[in-house]
Design a protein around this motif. Sequence first.
Motif, PDB file in Angstrom:
ATOM      1  N   GLY A 108     120.614  75.800  11.619  1.00 26.16           N
ATOM      2  CA  GLY A 108     121.618  76.427  12.471  1.00 26.16           C
ATOM      3  C   GLY A 108     121.506  77.936  12.520  1.00 26.16           C
ATOM      4  O   GLY A 108     122.217  78.581  13.289  1.00 26.16           O
ATOM      5  N   ASN A 109     120.622  78.496  11.697  1.00 25.16           N
ATOM      6  CA  ASN A 109     120.407  79.960  11.692  1.00 25.16           C
ATOM      7  C   ASN A 109     118.911  80.232  11.523  1.00 25.16           C
ATOM      8  O   ASN A 109     118.458  80.730  10.493  1.00 25.16           O
ATOM      9  N   ARG A 110     118.145  79.900  12.558  1.00 24.47           N
ATOM     10  CA  ARG A 110     116.682  79.991  12.485  1.00 24.47           C
ATOM     11  C   ARG A 110     116.128  81.315  13.029  1.00 24.47           C
ATOM     12  O   ARG A 110     114.943  81.564  12.952  1.00 24.47           O
ATOM     13  N   ASN A 111     117.012  82.126  13.597  1.00 24.45           N
ATOM     14  CA  ASN A 111     116.599  83.381  14.214  1.00 24.45           C
ATOM     15  C   ASN A 111     117.485  84.483  13.644  1.00 24.45           C
ATOM     16  O   ASN A 111     118.674  84.536  13.953  1.00 24.45           O
ATOM     17  N   LEU A 112     116.921  85.360  12.817  1.00 25.64           N
ATOM     18  CA  LEU A 112     117.731  86.297  12.053  1.00 25.64           C
ATOM     19  C   LEU A 112     117.165  87.707  12.114  1.00 25.64           C
ATOM     20  O   LEU A 112     115.950  87.901  12.174  1.00 25.64           O
ATOM     21  N   LYS A 113     118.056  88.680  12.089  1.00 25.29           N
ATOM     22  CA  LYS A 113     117.637  90.062  11.909  1.00 25.29           C
ATOM     23  C   LYS A 113     117.547  90.326  10.409  1.00 25.29           C
ATOM     24  O   LYS A 113     118.411  89.892   9.641  1.00 25.29           O
ATOM     25  N   LEU A 114     116.492  91.036  10.011  1.00 24.66           N
ATOM     26  CA  LEU A 114     116.297  91.384   8.608  1.00 24.66           C
ATOM     27  C   LEU A 114     116.354  92.896   8.461  1.00 24.66           C
ATOM     28  O   LEU A 114     115.628  93.625   9.132  1.00 24.66           O
ATOM     29  N   VAL A 115     117.242  93.361   7.576  1.00 18.77           N
ATOM     30  CA  VAL A 115     117.398  94.794   7.312  1.00 18.77           C
ATOM     31  C   VAL A 115     116.934  95.082   5.894  1.00 18.77           C
ATOM     32  O   VAL A 115     117.414  94.467   4.934  1.00 18.77           O
ATOM     33  N   ILE A 173     121.200  89.376   9.269  1.00 19.43           N
ATOM     34  CA  ILE A 173     122.290  89.443  10.231  1.00 19.43           C
ATOM     35  C   ILE A 173     122.198  88.241  11.150  1.00 19.43           C
ATOM     36  O   ILE A 173     121.110  87.912  11.657  1.00 19.43           O
ATOM     37  N   GLU A 174     123.300  87.603  11.382  1.00 17.47           N
ATOM     38  CA  GLU A 174     123.392  86.442  12.261  1.00 17.47           C
ATOM     39  C   GLU A 174     122.843  86.756  13.658  1.00 17.47           C
ATOM     40  O   GLU A 174     123.034  87.847  14.182  1.00 17.47           O
ATOM     41  N   ASP A 175     122.168  85.793  14.256  1.00 17.06           N
ATOM     42  CA  ASP A 175     121.611  85.963  15.595  1.00 17.06           C
ATOM     43  C   ASP A 175     122.713  86.035  16.653  1.00 17.06           C
ATOM     44  O   ASP A 175     123.781  85.437  16.497  1.00 17.06           O
ATOM     45  N   ASP A 176     122.434  86.769  17.735  1.00 14.82           N
ATOM     46  CA  ASP A 176     123.409  86.945  18.815  1.00 14.82           C
ATOM     47  C   ASP A 176     123.915  85.603  19.354  1.00 14.82           C
ATOM     48  O   ASP A 176     125.115  85.391  19.533  1.00 14.82           O
ATOM     49  N   ASP A 177     122.971  84.708  19.644  1.00 14.87           N
ATOM     50  CA  ASP A 177     123.357  83.425  20.236  1.00 14.87           C
ATOM     51  C   ASP A 177     124.166  82.570  19.269  1.00 14.87           C
ATOM     52  O   ASP A 177     125.044  81.808  19.683  1.00 14.87           O
ATOM     53  N   GLU A 178     123.866  82.687  17.988  1.00 10.98           N
ATOM     54  CA  GLU A 178     124.600  81.906  16.990  1.00 10.98           C
ATOM     55  C   GLU A 178     126.038  82.393  16.853  1.00 10.98           C
ATOM     56  O   GLU A 178     126.968  81.587  16.732  1.00 10.98           O
ATOM     57  N   VAL A 179     126.240  83.707  16.873  1.00 10.72           N
ATOM     58  CA  VAL A 179     127.613  84.210  16.782  1.00 10.72           C
ATOM     59  C   VAL A 179     128.393  83.832  18.032  1.00 10.72           C
ATOM     60  O   VAL A 179     129.584  83.503  17.967  1.00 10.72           O
ATOM     61  N   ALA A 180     127.712  83.835  19.191  1.00  9.01           N
ATOM     62  CA  ALA A 180     128.374  83.440  20.435  1.00  9.01           C
ATOM     63  C   ALA A 180     128.789  81.972  20.380  1.00  9.01           C
ATOM     64  O   ALA A 180     129.911  81.612  20.766  1.00  9.01           O
ATOM     65  N   GLU A 181     127.903  81.129  19.874  1.00 10.37           N
ATOM     66  CA  GLU A 181     128.222  79.700  19.760  1.00 10.37           C
ATOM     67  C   GLU A 181     129.363  79.469  18.784  1.00 10.37           C
ATOM     68  O   GLU A 181     130.231  78.631  19.013  1.00 10.37           O
TER      69      GLU A 181
END
Length: 347
Positions: A108-115, A173-181
């Motif tokens: 459910g979180n396969r696309n992530l920003k890494l800082v 950081i959570e992906d844009d589309d995941e937070v929208a969903e």
Amino acid sequence: MKIRFARRLVIVVLFLGLGFSAHSQSGLFDSKEPLVIELEFSIKQLRAETNDSTFIDSQMIFESESGQKDTVDVEIRTRGNFRLENCFYPPMRVKMKKKQAENTLFQGNRNLKLVLPCSKSKTAGNYIGREYLAYQLYEDVADFSFHTRLLRVTLTDTDDKKGEKVELLGFFIEDDDEVAERFGGKILDNKRIVPTLMEDSSTVRHDFFQLMIGNTDWSGLFQHNEKVLMLDEKTIVPLPYDFDMTGLVNPPYGQVNNNIGIEKVTDRLYRGFCRDPQLMQTIRNEILAKEEQVFQTVEESSAFFSESDEKACRLYLEEFFDILKSDRSFDKNILMACRSASAAQSF
């Protein structure tokens, strides 16, 4: 009677077993404990060969809650602007295929920003801890926000001839589309939304928060360090991110726009637009009521930066609450400083 009792016992055991299984399979953002991961790739190759649509292949080893290690194939690319050009460790995006993420905490979180830290300095991790704190504080004051997960990263840069591993603090950081969903909405990319058209309460909370952490490096209209989330046809709310260039974090590379009248990132300036004064008073009281929670969050996050950094964060946040507590300071720094609707087209 014995058969009926045995059937009931089986049902109870199955129910408890299913309940335990569901509870034990926590998601990526369900824990505040740092996730331990290992990565290995060439930073030079990452910079030279990746862009918004091109990735390099790698693997990520991660440690589950039980302490067991697992490996997933990942794709990595660079992202961002300032840190990409000015930092040794560029900001990244990490992707994995659906089958790789299945039955792991990344499902459910396969696309992530890494800082990661900007520099190789021994103290660089403190700024990551402070930026992570900013995300936690936004969750305290706002209804709509990105989730984050702190990381303990072991990184091997294959450009290093010695093959030495470095230990870094970072966060996903959570992906844009995941937070929208998660909120049942839709991200409006590449669309200029005049901030005064956004939902009042959420936008004022956002603007107060940006003043709290001393952030002027954002724009709702141009979606600079902001995403715009449409919940329904009439409700649009801001989703801020990238809090490094703020007074709360105060990194060595911090700089401000010379055109807005402040000299350094620790100088506060309210960049929100003027709203109904009564609404602004309501949000003022709402955030004042969360003061204890804010400082509790600082304490909970303090393990990830130095004692002197914790003290600096507390003092900086206390200055913000002093503004809210004083009618005179509130009028001067917020009600009289807010931008008029005619300025809505400016950065």
